[in-house]
Enzyme design. Structure first.
Site, short mmCIF file in Angstrom:
data_model
loop_
_atom_site.label_atom_id
_atom_site.label_comp_id
_atom_site.label_asym_id
_atom_site.label_seq_id
_atom_site.Cartn_x
_atom_site.Cartn_y
_atom_site.Cartn_z
NE ARG A 84 41.72 41.87 45.00
CZ ARG A 84 42.34 40.82 44.45
NH1 ARG A 84 42.25 39.73 44.97
NH2 ARG A 84 43.40 41.05 43.66
CB SER A 108 42.89 47.80 42.33
OG SER A 108 44.24 47.08 41.98
CD GLU A 165 40.19 45.88 45.23
OE1 GLU A 165 40.15 45.21 43.99
OE2 GLU A 165 40.94 45.99 45.88
#
Ligand code: FAD
Ligand code: NAP
Length: 339
Positions: free
Chosen positions: A165, A239, A335
């Site tokens: 990520r 998320s 995130e």
């Protein structure tokens, strides 16, 4: 000629559905508009953001500056042979529509990334990933324009420094580039990735013995729809936290206290622990917090229940971070990009 909207609502440009305003909003529908954007004094002098689908952002306040939404379209085959195809895709293409285009053409590689919201241009930002595939697996290069000088540059796979990520665009080159287009290499004889999650279970339910890329895509879409809230119904940004990668020593210590704690090996020294599991164990799953909540089917997703403000979501995320740190000695990292 670009149309500049002053004091514009961003509500329909972020999937959390935050009712915030930008001093200036501009929609970019043709990549030649980018030169006009970059020459503009407002863009040069004020804080600025490029957005695609707004599915990985949280606005905690009005944005004092310029928000440019990239909506450029185009898919061009650069090279093709019996085995592979090299395709350049404009940043404003919708990610899932691009994946569906690949499925229709029989180009394999992106089927596990079906139904991820957002744009093609944002996909390298955090090296989007799901069900055992990341875009780095099919990425060749991208074309970007410098936000201030307008200089154009090609970033190779190596220069993007992809990680979990992560990419160089979230680190050393943060806020410096407008990603204009992305080049992918797809396979006409793909090796399917089915080991992850419930993909095989879904294939078995449909009695599929020899699956193709369309079957994998269908399985991923069905699983995702059963677990994840649809942002059109319940505002969210997927998320909220990354899955933490922790030292094995810490994992071993925690295991004596939490014997069912799941983990996935990263390398000899580190393991990845699902953040959703930690949040659920700590009792946060489904918890309501004023106007927002932790989703009741996926604890990693924070949702806007009713006119939540960005700072309420931020406060909820901070309470979770503090609690997980206290209970597990693990510091969760957000995130979502917060503005
Ligand atoms: P935006 O939210 O518009 O932007 C995200 C960041 O990228 C911002 O910092 C923005 O400034 C920057 N940016 C966007 N476009 C450009 C550009 N062209 N040039 C330069 N910078 C740019 N992510 C996953 O990795 N895997 C998943 O499985 C996944 N599932 C999701 C499920 C749901 C329900 C939701 C809501 C989100 C999910 N996400 C997932 C997160 C998100 O969809 C991805 O990160 C997606 O790539 C964001 O695309 P976007 O166009 O909406 O980006
Ligand atoms: P899940 O299947 O319930 O698994 C929970 C977590 O465990 C996942 O986040 C995943 O990490 C990890 N995991 C599971 N099986 C694994 C394996 N075989 N090898 C390595 N790691 C494994 O996850 P989920 O929440 O339903 O999501 C399914 C997939 O969609 C995941 O890949 C997830 O990342 C992705 N997704 C991402 C977002 C987002 O906004 N970023 C939102 C929804 C779903 P990884 O996350 O590293 O894969």
């Amino acid at each position: 000629m670009l149309v500049w909207q002053q004091n514009a609502s961003l509500k329909s440009f972020n999937t959390f559905g935050m009712e915030v305003k930008a001093d200036w909003l501009v929609l970019i529908q043709d990549s030649s508009d980018l030169h006009e954007l970059i020459r503009d004094e407002r863009w040069q002098k004020m804080p600025r953001i490029i957005l695609g689908g707004g599915s990985n952002v949280l606005f905690t306040q009005d944005f004092v500056g310029v928000v440019a939404i990239l909506q450029t379209k185009g898919i061009a085959v650069l090279e093709e042979n019996d085995e592979e195809v090299l395709v350049e895709v404009e940043s404003g293409e919708i990610w899932h529509e691009w994946v569906m285009h690949c499925i229709e053409k029989g180009w394999g590689g992106l089927e596990n990334l079906s139904l991820i919201p957002g744009s093609v241009g944002a996909s390298p930002m955090q090296n989007i990933g799901a069900y055992g595939v990341e875009i780095k697996d099919v990425f060749v290069s991208l074309n970007a324009m410098h936000v201030v000088t307008g200089v154009e540059c090609v970033f190779t796979h190596e220069q993007c420094a992809f990680g979990y990520r992560e990419s160089v665009f979230k680190r050393a080159e943060k806020d410096r580039w407008i990603i204009k287009s992305v080049v992918f290499k797809l396979s006409k004889n793909p090796i399917l990735k089915m080991e992850y999650g419930d993909i095989q279970k879904r294939l078995a339910e449909r009695n599929i013995v020899h699956p193709g890329i369309a079957d994998i895509s269908e399985a991923v879409c069905t699983i995702r729809q059963s677990k994840l809230p649809d942002p059109k119904v319940l505002g969210n940004a997927g998320s909220f936290f990354k899955n933490p990668v922790i030292q094995k020593v810490l994992y071993q210590n925690l295991l004596s206290q939490y014997p069912t704690m799941p983990h996935y090996p990263v390398n000899a020294e580190y393991v990845k622990v699902p953040a959703g599991w930690l949040i659920e164990q700590a009792g946060w799953k489904g918890k309501k917090w004023e106007t927002c909540a932790v989703h009741d089917r996926q604890a990693l997703v924070l949702v806007n229940h009713a006119h939540a403000k960005g700072n309420e979501i931020w406060d909820l995320s901070s309470a979770i971070v503090a609690d997980i740190l206290e209970k597990f000695q693990i510091e969760l990292e957000r995130e979502v990009n917060v503005y």
